[in-house]
Design an enzyme around this catalytic site. Structure first.
Site, PDB file in Angstrom:
ATOM      1  N   LYS A 183       0.827  -1.209   0.000  1.00 38.08           N
ATOM      2  CA  LYS A 183       0.000   0.000   0.000  1.00 38.08           C
ATOM      3  C   LYS A 183       0.858   1.255   0.000  1.00 38.08           C
ATOM      4  O   LYS A 183       0.536   2.231  -0.658  1.00 38.08           O
ATOM      5  CB  LYS A 183      -0.922   0.020   1.222  1.00 38.08           C
ATOM      6  CG  LYS A 183      -2.118  -0.890   1.064  1.00 38.08           C
ATOM      7  CD  LYS A 183      -3.064  -0.729   2.233  1.00 38.08           C
ATOM      8  CE  LYS A 183      -4.099  -1.822   2.241  1.00 38.08           C
ATOM      9  NZ  LYS A 183      -4.605  -2.110   3.570  1.00 38.08           N
TER      10      LYS A 183
ATOM     11  N   LYS B 239      -5.153 -11.788  -7.914  1.00 38.65           N
ATOM     12  CA  LYS B 239      -6.182 -11.895  -6.876  1.00 38.65           C
ATOM     13  C   LYS B 239      -7.268 -10.840  -7.130  1.00 38.65           C
ATOM     14  O   LYS B 239      -6.935  -9.703  -7.478  1.00 38.65           O
ATOM     15  CB  LYS B 239      -5.521 -11.641  -5.510  1.00 38.65           C
ATOM     16  CG  LYS B 239      -6.447 -11.795  -4.345  1.00 38.65           C
ATOM     17  CD  LYS B 239      -5.843 -11.202  -3.077  1.00 38.65           C
ATOM     18  CE  LYS B 239      -6.019  -9.708  -3.017  1.00 38.65           C
ATOM     19  NZ  LYS B 239      -5.894  -9.099  -1.691  1.00 38.65           N
TER      20      LYS B 239
ATOM     21  N   LYS C 285     -10.440  -4.776  -5.329  1.00 43.49           N
ATOM     22  CA  LYS C 285     -10.986  -3.524  -5.837  1.00 43.49           C
ATOM     23  C   LYS C 285      -9.885  -2.625  -6.413  1.00 43.49           C
ATOM     24  O   LYS C 285     -10.049  -2.009  -7.462  1.00 43.49           O
ATOM     25  CB  LYS C 285     -11.678  -2.819  -4.677  1.00 43.49           C
ATOM     26  CG  LYS C 285     -12.507  -1.684  -5.120  1.00 43.49           C
ATOM     27  CD  LYS C 285     -13.435  -1.314  -4.013  1.00 43.49           C
ATOM     28  CE  LYS C 285     -14.705  -0.790  -4.607  1.00 43.49           C
ATOM     29  NZ  LYS C 285     -15.754  -0.651  -3.661  1.00 43.49           N
TER      30      LYS C 285
HETATM   31  P1  TYM Z   1     -10.890  -6.669   3.013  1.00 45.21           P
HETATM   32  O1  TYM Z   1     -11.933  -5.633   3.222  1.00 45.21           O
HETATM   33  O2  TYM Z   1      -9.812  -6.378   2.027  1.00 45.21           O
HETATM   34  O3  TYM Z   1     -11.544  -8.021   2.574  1.00 45.21           O
HETATM   35  C1  TYM Z   1     -12.645  -8.560   3.288  1.00 45.21           C
HETATM   36  C2  TYM Z   1     -12.557 -10.078   3.278  1.00 45.21           C
HETATM   37  O4  TYM Z   1     -12.579 -10.585   1.934  1.00 45.21           O
HETATM   38  C3  TYM Z   1     -11.474 -11.458   1.740  1.00 45.21           C
HETATM   39  N1  TYM Z   1     -11.004 -11.333   0.350  1.00 45.21           N
HETATM   40  C4  TYM Z   1     -10.796 -12.369  -0.469  1.00 45.21           C
HETATM   41  N2  TYM Z   1     -10.921 -13.694  -0.291  1.00 45.21           N
HETATM   42  C5  TYM Z   1     -10.640 -14.492  -1.335  1.00 45.21           C
HETATM   43  N3  TYM Z   1     -10.242 -14.031  -2.557  1.00 45.21           N
HETATM   44  C6  TYM Z   1     -10.098 -12.701  -2.777  1.00 45.21           C
HETATM   45  N4  TYM Z   1      -9.729 -12.258  -3.977  1.00 45.21           N
HETATM   46  C7  TYM Z   1     -10.376 -11.801  -1.705  1.00 45.21           C
HETATM   47  N5  TYM Z   1     -10.342 -10.457  -1.575  1.00 45.21           N
HETATM   48  C8  TYM Z   1     -10.730 -10.182  -0.302  1.00 45.21           C
HETATM   49  C9  TYM Z   1     -10.427 -10.977   2.720  1.00 45.21           C
HETATM   50  O5  TYM Z   1      -9.487 -11.983   3.004  1.00 45.21           O
HETATM   51  C10 TYM Z   1     -11.276 -10.609   3.910  1.00 45.21           C
HETATM   52  O6  TYM Z   1     -11.587 -11.753   4.667  1.00 45.21           O
HETATM   53  N6  TYM Z   1      -7.884  -6.164   6.920  1.00 45.21           N
HETATM   54  C11 TYM Z   1      -9.183  -6.637   6.515  1.00 45.21           C
HETATM   55  C12 TYM Z   1     -10.328  -6.010   7.280  1.00 45.21           C
HETATM   56  C13 TYM Z   1     -10.341  -6.203   8.750  1.00 45.21           C
HETATM   57  C14 TYM Z   1     -10.589  -7.401   9.443  1.00 45.21           C
HETATM   58  C15 TYM Z   1     -10.588  -7.076  10.816  1.00 45.21           C
HETATM   59  C16 TYM Z   1     -10.816  -8.714   9.036  1.00 45.21           C
HETATM   60  C17 TYM Z   1     -10.172  -5.233   9.688  1.00 45.21           C
HETATM   61  N7  TYM Z   1     -10.335  -5.768  10.940  1.00 45.21           N
HETATM   62  C18 TYM Z   1     -10.788  -8.058  11.802  1.00 45.21           C
HETATM   63  C19 TYM Z   1     -11.023  -9.674  10.004  1.00 45.21           C
HETATM   64  C20 TYM Z   1     -11.017  -9.353  11.370  1.00 45.21           C
HETATM   65  C21 TYM Z   1      -9.381  -6.292   5.069  1.00 45.21           C
HETATM   66  O7  TYM Z   1      -8.886  -5.313   4.568  1.00 45.21           O
HETATM   67  O8  TYM Z   1     -10.247  -7.092   4.403  1.00 45.21           O
END
Ligand code: TYM
Length: 339
Positions: free
Chosen positions: A121, A207, A210
């Site tokens: 990032k 992967k 967004k």
């Molecule tokens: P985020 O918002 O990027 O993604 C949300 C969830 O979607 C999953 N994910 C995917 N799984 C499979 N293939 C993909 N291409 C894919 N893209 C996204 C992510 O693994 C995630 O489970 N840091 C986290 C947000 C967060 C969080 C938390 C998660 C903040 N606090 C506490 C769990 C517990 C994030 O940015 O996810």
């Protein structure tokens, strides 16, 4: 330790509200489906992590609430029942901030600097924004805030996609460090990652994300889905129908496997044998995807149409989440010797 009063495991997970369009099918299949499955047997908390979105979207803070509503609608449209599993926005439970602050004091800088998503990032922001000054202290602390989200509920497991594995590892390390310094308060949260949906590929084979512009969104119309799938990467060496395909590295075949777990094998065999063209595979995938997504799209629209009800759901979710959070913070303050 730390099963809830009903003897059910505590689960927390969250997603970032990252702008219009809300969640994509990587979020849906990689994580949200597992939440839906877990909501009956566990005590599940579904967080919308708006402060995390601020680590990169700080200049458009006033748009984040709108994105939160969309994410909430996506959760519910995918099958989360907010009566069973509180759906809430992180910033409405201020205890997340207090725990984040306390954990930030015991988290070594090196752990945060080494996190791959921070480097990624940072490089991305520095390349397209105004250089060094676009990268904030908050962005570095991102995994520490995530640890606070999880530990605040003393969660046993965190259902996520594979890209979150490094963040979960830090959460466990922070939990261990806290327990070692002040006494056992936190269970070590395990990541719960489903093998077949750990990484959903995007339209270009990377992967789905967004920020890569390669996503199919839960809110996309049937036509948008069709257009995107028609433009997706397949096997580069398969120019004609009769050329053999390599389903393992073809986005369309991979998505077919996720959305048609019973029937995909025949299509893969035909692809390998040069008995089907990519256009046929794309057309079939469009059908399958749209029939799965249509009821979700419909429900999502209905939910967003009743904004007052959605805001009520979020308020109720925050009230229930806060109850659990306050209990944990009492334990934390007392372990650390604060009054
Ligand atoms: P985020 O918002 O990027 O993604 C949300 C969830 O979607 C999953 N994910 C995917 N799984 C499979 N293939 C993909 N291409 C894919 N893209 C996204 C992510 O693994 C995630 O489970 N840091 C986290 C947000 C967060 C969080 C938390 C998660 C903040 N606090 C506490 C769990 C517990 C994030 O940015 O996810």
């Amino acid at each position: 330790m730390a099963e809830t009063s009903q003897g059910r495991k505590r689960i927390l997970s969250g997603m970032q509200p990252t702008g219009t369009g809300a969640l994509h099918i990587g979020n849906l299949e990689g994580a949200l489906r597992n939440w839906v499955q877990m909501q009956d047997e566990t005590e599940l908390y579904c967080c919308i992590v708006d402060w995390h979105a601020l680590t990169t979207r700080y200049a458009e803070a006033n748009k984040i609430w709108e994105s939160c509503l969309e994410v909430a609608a996506d959760y519910i449209a995918a099958g989360i029942d907010p009566k069973k599993a509180p759906v809430f926005v992180q910033s409405q439970v201020k205890e997340h901030a207090e725990l984040h602050l306390l954990l930030s004091m015991i988290t070594p800088l090196g752990w945060l600097e080494r996190v791959p998503s921070f480097k990624e990032k940072r490089d991305l922001m520095e390349s397209k924004a105004e250089g060094d000054e676009s990268v904030s202290y908050g962005l570095l602390g991102y995994p520490c805030l995530q640890a606070a989200d999880i530990l605040l509920y003393r969660a046993h497991a965190v259902p996520v996609g594979k890209d979150q594995a490094a963040h979960l590892e830090i959460s466990r390390e922070i939990a261990r460090r806290f327990n070692h310094l002040y006494g056992e308060v936190f269970p070590e949260p395990k990541s719960h990652i489903s093998e077949t949906t750990a990484v959903i590929p995007g339209l270009d084979g990377r992967k789905m994300s967004k920020s890569y512009g390669n996503a199919i969104f839960m809110a996309d119309s049937a036509d948008e889905v069709a257009k995107k799938v028609m433009g997706a990467f397949t096997t580069p060496t398969k120019m004609r129908k009769t050329d053999p395909g390599v389903p393992e590295s073809c986005v369309v075949c991979q998505l077919r496997k996720v959305y048609d777990p019973e029937g995909y094998k025949t299509s893969w065999d035909e692809d390998r044998a040069g008995e089907r063209g990519c256009v046929q595979s794309k057309r079939e995938l469009i059908e399958i995807l749209n029939s799965t997504l249509e009821p979700i799209r419909k429900r999502r629209r209905e939910i967003l149409d009743d904004r007052a009800e959605l805001e009520r759901i979020l308020k109720d979710g925050a009230d229930r989440a806060r109850e659990a959070a306050v209990t944990t913070m009492n334990m934390v303050r007392s372990a650390m010797g604060f009054k």
